[in-house]
Design an enzyme around this catalytic site. Structure first.
Site, PDB file in Angstrom:
ATOM      1  N   GLY A 100      11.745  76.766  22.618  1.00 54.92           N
ATOM      2  CA  GLY A 100      12.318  77.350  23.830  1.00 54.92           C
ATOM      3  C   GLY A 100      12.558  78.842  23.702  1.00 54.92           C
ATOM      4  O   GLY A 100      13.385  79.418  24.386  1.00 54.92           O
ATOM      5  N   ASP A 138      -1.065  80.743  26.141  1.00 51.08           N
ATOM      6  CA  ASP A 138      -0.539  80.454  24.807  1.00 51.08           C
ATOM      7  C   ASP A 138      -1.605  79.836  23.911  1.00 51.08           C
ATOM      8  O   ASP A 138      -1.734  80.177  22.733  1.00 51.08           O
ATOM      9  CB  ASP A 138       0.653  79.492  24.916  1.00 51.08           C
ATOM     10  CG  ASP A 138       1.674  79.970  25.929  1.00 51.08           C
ATOM     11  OD1 ASP A 138       1.731  81.187  26.178  1.00 51.08           O
ATOM     12  OD2 ASP A 138       2.400  79.119  26.477  1.00 51.08           O
ATOM     13  N   GLU A 189       2.220  88.855  32.367  1.00 49.40           N
ATOM     14  CA  GLU A 189       3.019  87.619  32.383  1.00 49.40           C
ATOM     15  C   GLU A 189       2.909  86.933  33.742  1.00 49.40           C
ATOM     16  O   GLU A 189       2.938  87.600  34.781  1.00 49.40           O
ATOM     17  CB  GLU A 189       4.476  87.996  32.101  1.00 49.40           C
ATOM     18  CG  GLU A 189       5.210  87.045  31.215  1.00 49.40           C
ATOM     19  CD  GLU A 189       4.708  86.996  29.785  1.00 49.40           C
ATOM     20  OE1 GLU A 189       3.814  86.176  29.505  1.00 49.40           O
ATOM     21  OE2 GLU A 189       5.220  87.749  28.942  1.00 49.40           O
ATOM     22  N   HIS A 190       2.783  85.626  33.700  1.00 43.74           N
ATOM     23  CA  HIS A 190       2.619  84.802  34.912  1.00 43.74           C
ATOM     24  C   HIS A 190       1.341  85.168  35.661  1.00 43.74           C
ATOM     25  O   HIS A 190       1.261  85.045  36.875  1.00 43.74           O
ATOM     26  CB  HIS A 190       3.851  84.897  35.826  1.00 43.74           C
ATOM     27  CG  HIS A 190       5.043  84.203  35.247  1.00 43.74           C
ATOM     28  ND1 HIS A 190       5.235  82.851  35.336  1.00 43.74           N
ATOM     29  CD2 HIS A 190       6.085  84.683  34.525  1.00 43.74           C
ATOM     30  CE1 HIS A 190       6.370  82.513  34.715  1.00 43.74           C
ATOM     31  NE2 HIS A 190       6.888  83.613  34.197  1.00 43.74           N
ATOM     32  N   THR A 191       0.372  85.644  34.912  1.00 45.75           N
ATOM     33  CA  THR A 191      -0.932  85.969  35.489  1.00 45.75           C
ATOM     34  C   THR A 191      -1.969  84.912  35.131  1.00 45.75           C
ATOM     35  O   THR A 191      -2.985  84.796  35.813  1.00 45.75           O
ATOM     36  CB  THR A 191      -1.409  87.329  34.953  1.00 45.75           C
ATOM     37  OG1 THR A 191      -1.181  87.337  33.548  1.00 45.75           O
ATOM     38  CG2 THR A 191      -0.648  88.476  35.586  1.00 45.75           C
ATOM     39  N   GLU A 245      -0.234  69.530  27.149  1.00 40.86           N
ATOM     40  CA  GLU A 245       1.005  70.069  27.698  1.00 40.86           C
ATOM     41  C   GLU A 245       1.222  69.607  29.153  1.00 40.86           C
ATOM     42  O   GLU A 245       2.327  69.258  29.545  1.00 40.86           O
ATOM     43  CB  GLU A 245       0.949  71.597  27.628  1.00 40.86           C
ATOM     44  CG  GLU A 245       2.287  72.208  27.802  1.00 40.86           C
ATOM     45  CD  GLU A 245       2.506  73.409  26.893  1.00 40.86           C
ATOM     46  OE1 GLU A 245       1.854  73.525  25.839  1.00 40.86           O
ATOM     47  OE2 GLU A 245       3.353  74.217  27.242  1.00 40.86           O
ATOM     48  N   GLY A 299      10.184  81.322  24.011  1.00 37.92           N
ATOM     49  CA  GLY A 299       9.237  82.201  24.685  1.00 37.92           C
ATOM     50  C   GLY A 299       8.146  82.695  23.743  1.00 37.92           C
ATOM     51  O   GLY A 299       7.326  83.528  24.118  1.00 37.92           O
ATOM     52  N   LEU A 300       8.149  82.194  22.499  1.00 40.29           N
ATOM     53  CA  LEU A 300       7.126  82.593  21.528  1.00 40.29           C
ATOM     54  C   LEU A 300       6.101  81.479  21.327  1.00 40.29           C
ATOM     55  O   LEU A 300       5.322  81.481  20.386  1.00 40.29           O
ATOM     56  CB  LEU A 300       7.779  82.976  20.191  1.00 40.29           C
ATOM     57  CG  LEU A 300       8.818  84.098  20.294  1.00 40.29           C
ATOM     58  CD1 LEU A 300       9.431  84.390  18.931  1.00 40.29           C
ATOM     59  CD2 LEU A 300       8.194  85.371  20.868  1.00 40.29           C
ATOM     60  N   TYR A 346       9.834  77.684  36.022  1.00 36.55           N
ATOM     61  CA  TYR A 346       8.407  77.922  35.813  1.00 36.55           C
ATOM     62  C   TYR A 346       7.544  77.129  36.801  1.00 36.55           C
ATOM     63  O   TYR A 346       6.671  77.689  37.474  1.00 36.55           O
ATOM     64  CB  TYR A 346       8.030  77.564  34.371  1.00 36.55           C
ATOM     65  CG  TYR A 346       6.608  77.897  34.009  1.00 36.55           C
ATOM     66  CD1 TYR A 346       6.272  79.146  33.511  1.00 36.55           C
ATOM     67  CD2 TYR A 346       5.581  76.974  34.198  1.00 36.55           C
ATOM     68  CE1 TYR A 346       4.968  79.469  33.188  1.00 36.55           C
ATOM     69  CE2 TYR A 346       4.273  77.278  33.892  1.00 36.55           C
ATOM     70  CZ  TYR A 346       3.971  78.526  33.381  1.00 36.55           C
ATOM     71  OH  TYR A 346       2.673  78.836  33.077  1.00 36.55           O
TER      72      TYR A 346
HETATM   73  C1  GLA Z   1       4.455  80.365  29.497  1.00 36.87           C
HETATM   74  C2  GLA Z   1       3.213  79.540  29.780  1.00 36.87           C
HETATM   75  C3  GLA Z   1       1.984  80.431  29.870  1.00 36.87           C
HETATM   76  C4  GLA Z   1       2.196  81.598  30.811  1.00 36.87           C
HETATM   77  C5  GLA Z   1       3.537  82.288  30.520  1.00 36.87           C
HETATM   78  C6  GLA Z   1       3.864  83.336  31.517  1.00 36.87           C
HETATM   79  O1  GLA Z   1       4.386  80.922  28.226  1.00 36.87           O
HETATM   80  O2  GLA Z   1       3.038  78.577  28.782  1.00 36.87           O
HETATM   81  O3  GLA Z   1       0.867  79.662  30.258  1.00 36.87           O
HETATM   82  O4  GLA Z   1       2.122  81.177  32.145  1.00 36.87           O
HETATM   83  O5  GLA Z   1       4.600  81.370  30.470  1.00 36.87           O
HETATM   84  O6  GLA Z   1       2.993  84.404  31.406  1.00 36.87           O
END
Ligand code: GLA
Length: 337
Positions: A102, A150, A16-18, A138, A104-105, A200
């Protein structure tokens, strides 16, 4: 003749956040998603109906002005496809979906993918290029500077597999996701997040600052010792990214060895890092993790951008999930029905 396109949501198993740091992730597409039906229209406009919102939009095919909310996705999809050289036909788009916004999916990528496939009306040639186009919708139309996690998951997902994505090269490797008698579930925290408005974008700026100080193009290239000497909180952000990348490959190894307890420990470690090093958790997310752990989860972590949204948990055989938890399994990427 109408065209019906489906774009899936996604769960990120780990990593995540990579993505915007040139690192590694291991997501999979899920069966919840967005469906868009495109029906030819006379004239030179695109019409859109968002069934779930009870709202409509209409804009000229030749050039859409900016708009907010869900309309930004539709207008952005038409504009970006046109800019990429696709000649679009006037159509009416009917949009419906079952990924909570909203959450996270990634309802956003599901919508972008379904819209693009419906507007194209055919299988896309290069799915990575289409993922990049969706990401421009986006960033340039919706105002959320997300990475490619995503969109790649929603376009390249494969049933029964997670995808190991290397964001330095955009190499995608399907990894069999065998859970046997175990299962993966998601549970909402009850708190919606909005990428454009949440922490974010702030985290992205911090990572860019850390790269500038270290003289690297992407945080994943940083030397761990140099990263540890960054000022607070940049040192913690960098440490999260470097350790999270290592956890992705550890998770791939755990899956290969059918070592699900090890996978559970990696999910817990990822969550702790997102909470303590990346400061991306909230009290509602923590309460949701506690509920899942109390139900016997072998591991539980926030998914997606954090700051709210869903929690993913790995349940051992016999553990009963809390009310509201939904079993998730890896499904196919976006397609025409
Ligand atoms: C959101 C963003 C992704 C990613 C995640 C964190 O889902 O859309 O690009 O950065 O957060 O891993």
């Amino acid at each position: 003749m109408s065209v019906v396109a489906f774009g899936p949501g996604r769960v990120n198993l780990i990593g995540e956040h990579t993505d915007y740091n040139g690192g590694l992730s291991l997501p999979f597409a899920i069966s919840a998603g967005v469906t868009v039906t495109a029906t030819p229209l006379p004239g030179d406009a695109i019409e859109a109906v968002a069934a779930d919102h009870g709202e409509r939009d209409r804009f000229p095919l030749a050039g859409a002005r900016r708009a907010g909310g869900w309309r930004a996705f539709v207008r952005g999809a038409a504009a970006e496809l046109t800019a990429a050289g696709h000649a679009l036909a006037p159509v009416r788009l009917e949009i419906s979906g079952d990924v909570p916004e909203g959450s996270g999916l990634s309802s956003s990528a599901a919508l972008e993918v379904a819209l693009c496939l419906a507007l194209l009306g055919r299988e896309p040639g290069d799915r990575i290029a289409l993922a990049q186009l969706c990401s421009r919708i986006e960033s340039d139309w919706v105002g959320a500077e997300t990475g490619l996690l995503d969109q790649i998951a929603a376009l390249l997902g494969r049933a029964g597999h997670a995808l190991r994505i290397d964001f330095a090269t955009l190499a995608v490797e399907p990894v069999p996701l065998r859970t046997g008698d175990w299962r993966l579930v998601t549970l909402g925290s009850g708190e919606a997040h909005s990428h454009a408005g949440s922490g974010y974008n702030a985290r992205r700026r911090e990572c860019a600052q850390a790269c500038a100080r270290l003289g690297v193009a992407a945080l994943s290239d940083a030397d761990p010792a140099a990263a540890a000497r960054l000022p607070e909180p940049l040192d913690r952000r960098a440490r999260h990214v470097l350790e999270e990348n290592a956890r992705v490959d550890a998770a791939v190894a755990a899956l290969r060895d059918d070592d699900l307890p090890a996978l559970g420990r990696l999910l817990d470690a990822s969550h702790a890092s997102l909470r303590d090093l990346y400061d991306a958790s909230t009290p509602a997310v923590e309460a949701t993790v506690r509920r899942l752990k109390a139900a016997g989860a072998a591991g539980a972590r926030m998914v997606g951008g954090g700051f709210g949204g869903h929690v993913l948990a790995l349940l051992a055989p016999g553990a009963s999930p809390p009310d509201g938890a939904v079993t998730v399994e890896p499904g196919p990427g976006g397609h025409l029905l």
